[in-house]
Design a protein around this motif. Structure first.
Motif, PDB file in Angstrom:
ATOM      1  N   ALA A  89      -3.544   8.944   1.565  1.00  0.00           N
ATOM      2  CA  ALA A  89      -3.520   7.905   2.012  1.00  0.00           C
ATOM      3  C   ALA A  89      -3.424   6.670   2.583  1.00  0.00           C
ATOM      4  O   ALA A  89      -4.209   6.292   3.338  1.00  0.00           O
ATOM      5  N   ASN A  90      -2.361   6.233   2.170  1.00  0.00           N
ATOM      6  CA  ASN A  90      -1.653   5.636   3.804  1.00  0.00           C
ATOM      7  C   ASN A  90      -1.366   5.685   4.562  1.00  0.00           C
ATOM      8  O   ASN A  90      -1.971   5.258   5.701  1.00  0.00           O
ATOM      9  N   CYS A 127       0.616  -1.525  -0.243  1.00  0.00           N
ATOM     10  CA  CYS A 127       0.032  -0.260   0.191  1.00  0.00           C
ATOM     11  C   CYS A 127       0.767   0.929   0.152  1.00  0.00           C
ATOM     12  O   CYS A 127       0.359   2.471  -0.511  1.00  0.00           O
ATOM     13  N   TYR A 139      -0.378   3.843  -3.085  1.00  0.00           N
ATOM     14  CA  TYR A 139      -1.233   4.698  -3.192  1.00  0.00           C
ATOM     15  C   TYR A 139      -0.074   6.310  -2.716  1.00  0.00           C
ATOM     16  O   TYR A 139       1.416   6.063  -1.955  1.00  0.00           O
TER      17      TYR A 139
END
Length: 454
Positions: free
Chosen positions: A121-122, A113, A117
């Motif tokens: 967003a993370n 992730c 991203y």
């Protein structure tokens, strides 16, 4: 014009393909690739790869599952066994994808992730995951505290505080090697299984009813109350932090970093998790079967709390039933706390690239779970802790989709997975499961909020 040089076998499937960062530091670096993979017969390889699946399986039999299984069995007999079976099949699929992601890409789900991203967003995904881990830890704290209260008469407040001592156990096991931690988890899983085998024998369930209970029925969808408990079982079964955990701990095996080596590792990791989740299926089904045989058949159709089940088991089933039930609960709570430590470490390192000592990370997570549990135990007693247990499962269900959808997306992209990408039918099935889980958990949340607001 010369032909391009062939790609060496060791790079034919590269973990760096399609990712933002060329290399990543391994999660759980102290145990990364620390366990050799035996050569020779297939059963030696199964034993070498056995372990991570059991660490994952404990999340499918933690105290958070007990209330839903007890409620389903006491209210509707054996009917909801089909829901437990369906939940387990979903778990097998998702955990298989998680292990494949870790083995093929060399990244756990949190690292994947972070690579894919944006920073914003993370941060959001990390916060959601930390909340889910704290909620899961809360269920484990309450479950272990209830077990200590039932077995030894320790007040719930002190039982909650005592659960913090597991930090020392986790630290000791991590220093002694990952295999020892896996062995303890397997021993505790076996203890839980033996306890419920005893309960099933003593409760003498209707075997015909048990067999028919595994067959799906339209009644589950038509009956509003039955559907609510069914979705609660689904929501409490698949745990989001298990996906992060599994994608990391499969990398403790020293498999060959070639196409053939990764393919073999993916295959044996799937065998390991499937066998382990079959044990989880037995235990979850056993809780519901015992509840149906002991409570539903005797007219006690409203048993939904662990304490009530404990009080009724010995009078209805026979001597020793309550004590064995509480012992299994204690083993379940202890087991879950061991894996919660690893999941918290993996998530923090993967999303933020921040490394803390395991005991420091555990104290932080434990503190977040202990404070609300202590306050609830002091102010509201047993009824309050039972409600808090249910609330923790609703919080888990909220976060689940934020782990499932990235997992399915990453494993379905050829740029990231190479020849290990999900095939068409698997991609369709994985997205169908992800959408079904999201829809069912959204329905559960709406119904829970509606029930609490009345």
């Amino acid at each position: 014009m010369s032909l391009p040089k062939p790609i060496p076998p060791s790079r034919s499937v590269t973990p760096d393909r399609g990712w933002r960062r060329a290399r990543v530091a391994p999660s759980l670096a102290e145990v990364y690739r620390s366990i050799p993979v035996s050569v020779g017969h297939w059963w030696r390889k199964i034993l070498a790869f056995a372990g991570p699946g059991y660490l994952v399986a404990v999340g499918y039999m933690d105290p958070g599952n007990w209330a839903t299984d007890l409620a389903g069995g006491s209210a509707f007999g054996y009917t909801l066994l089909s829901v437990i079976l369906l939940s387990n099949l979903m778990a097998v699929l998702l955990q298989g994808l998680a292990s494949k992601l870790g083995i093929v890409t060399g990244r756990d789900l949190a690292q994947a992730c972070r690579d894919h991203y944006s920073p914003g967003a993370n941060i959001a995904l990390w916060l959601l995951c930390e909340i889910a881990i704290a909620a899961c830890d809360l269920a484990e704290v309450i479950g272990a505290a209830i077990a200590l209260n039932l077995l030894f008469g320790i007040p719930l407040t002190w039982g909650v505080v005592l659960t913090a001592l597991d930090v020392l156990l986790v630290l000791f096991l991590q220093n002694k090697g990952f295999r020892l931690l896996e062995a303890l988890v397997v021993a505790l899983v076996a203890t839980i299984g033996l306890c419920f085998l005893f309960e099933i024998i003593r409760s003498r369930p209707d075997l015909g009813g048990v067999a028919s209970g595994f067959i799906p029925r339209a009644e589950v969808v038509r009956n509003r109350d039955m559907l609510y408990i069914a979705i609660s079982i689904l929501g409490a079964t698949v745990m989001p932090h298990n996906l992060y955990l599994h994608s990391s701990i499969v990398q403790t095996r020293r498999y060959e970093e070639t196409t053939a080596g990764r393919r073999e590792a993916v295959r044996y990791a799937f065998v390991d998790s499937t066998i382990a989740l079959t044990f989880a299926l037995f235990i979850n089904a056993a809780i519901l079967i015992v509840s149906a045989a002991a409570f539903h058949s005797s007219g006690h159709t409203a048993v939904a709390e662990i304490q009530d089940a404990y009080k009724l088991l010995t009078p209805l089933v026979g001597a020793g039933a309550s004590a064995v039930f509480a012992a299994a609960l204690l083993a379940s709570g202890l087991n879950s706390t061991l894996t919660g430590t690893l999941a918290g470490q993996i998530v923090m390192e993967g999303f933020l690239h921040i490394r803390l000592l395991p005991w420091v990370r555990r104290l932080i997570t434990r503190g977040v779970a202990i404070v609300p549990a202590v306050v609830t135990a002091i102010l509201y007693g047993e009824s309050g802790t039972a409600r808090l247990l249910v609330l923790s499962q609703v919080i888990l269900s909220l976060q689940l989709s934020f782990a499932v959808f990235p997992l399915v997306r990453f494993t379905s992209e050829r740029a990231k997975m190479g020849e290990f990408v999900n095939r068409g039918w698997l991609k369709f099935l994985a997205y169908a499961v992800a959408l079904a889980i999201a829809a069912l958990n959204a329905w559960l949340l709406v119904q829970s909020v509606h029930a609490w607001s009345r």
